[in-house]
Scaffold this active site. Sequence first.
Site, PDB file in Angstrom:
ATOM      1  N   SER A 186      28.713 -11.524  -3.602  1.00 27.23           N
ATOM      2  CA  SER A 186      28.551 -12.560  -4.609  1.00 27.23           C
ATOM      3  C   SER A 186      29.912 -13.199  -4.934  1.00 27.23           C
ATOM      4  O   SER A 186      30.572 -13.703  -4.029  1.00 27.23           O
ATOM      5  CB  SER A 186      27.876 -11.996  -5.860  1.00 27.23           C
ATOM      6  N   ASP A 188      19.153 -17.994  -0.678  1.00 28.51           N
ATOM      7  CA  ASP A 188      19.962 -17.207  -1.608  1.00 28.51           C
ATOM      8  C   ASP A 188      19.394 -17.333  -3.029  1.00 28.51           C
ATOM      9  O   ASP A 188      19.409 -18.407  -3.627  1.00 28.51           O
ATOM     10  CB  ASP A 188      21.407 -17.706  -1.563  1.00 28.51           C
ATOM     11  N   HIS A 207      19.835 -11.902  -3.150  1.00 30.80           N
ATOM     12  CA  HIS A 207      21.269 -12.141  -3.279  1.00 30.80           C
ATOM     13  C   HIS A 207      21.946 -10.770  -3.303  1.00 30.80           C
ATOM     14  O   HIS A 207      21.629  -9.947  -4.166  1.00 30.80           O
ATOM     15  CB  HIS A 207      21.549 -12.903  -4.577  1.00 30.80           C
TER      16      HIS A 207
END
Length: 307
Positions: free
Chosen positions: A88, A184, A250
Amino acid sequence: MLSSTKNITQENFGAILSPNKTSNPDFYNWNRVFIRYCDGSSFMGDVKKVDPETNLHKRGSRIFTSVIDELLSKGLKDAKNVMLTGNSAGGLATILNCDRFRALVPNANMVKCVSDSGFFIHAKNLPNAAGRERTFSRVVHFHGISKFLPKSCTSRMKPGLCFFPENLVAHIKTPLFLLNSDFDKFQIQVNLKPHPVDNPGWVNCTRNITTCTPPQLQIIKDFRNTFLETLKGVGNNPSRGLFINSCYIHDFLYLMGRYNSPDSPKLHNKTIAQAIGDWYFNRSSVRLIDTKIDYPLDCKIGSGNFV
């Protein structure tokens, strides 16, 4: 603002950090270090002035250098194989700091970087493009990052745009692996925002894709197509690895169910663990992209639904 005052005192090392040879065969016996992301600038900022009211220091670049210096004193200077990873925001930080990290460990034979879910796209033709650009530009300005971005990029476009990986990856010389979903979840939920953020229909859709209306689903599909087109634009560096799946997820690297289990996402029958291992040790080139699925997959992984 981010703070370390409420950090947990113990971190569970799993997936790519796991010491289990069966589930993490390529990296189980490595020295593993977890660095908590704590500065808000992807470890890139360095502003000398301190805010007198808040005592806020914007010096993430120094945090990164200090951590690496300490690790060098603890044995990193003798390491032969080294890998920088992050997911991330940490995945974005991995991209931004990849070449810098390589320069800090000059004695290593092989240094490579793996960015997990850090390929945040500008998507200038999709909703909220101006908002995405404003967000990145504010980070760059607030933390004084412009001077650390590649001049080959900032000479052609505004510094805020040079914070988007699509404008950086082609400039990175160190081998880089991009692990991402082309659906995503974070980017679709948080960054896309085709409707006001409090619009219950869009919020419900992005929380549970089975409730999406056809127009909402089309926007999500448009994101996926834009993601893949953006990825094409970063060039075909032979040292780059790719694992781009279509799970509505994600982050992958630090959860065993996603990284290496019977139910993990697979491309060409390879799990993420196998793909990264093959790429890192040069057993084969890895450029795996799911181009057949044009619908976000509700990937049920292991015993739980991680979407």
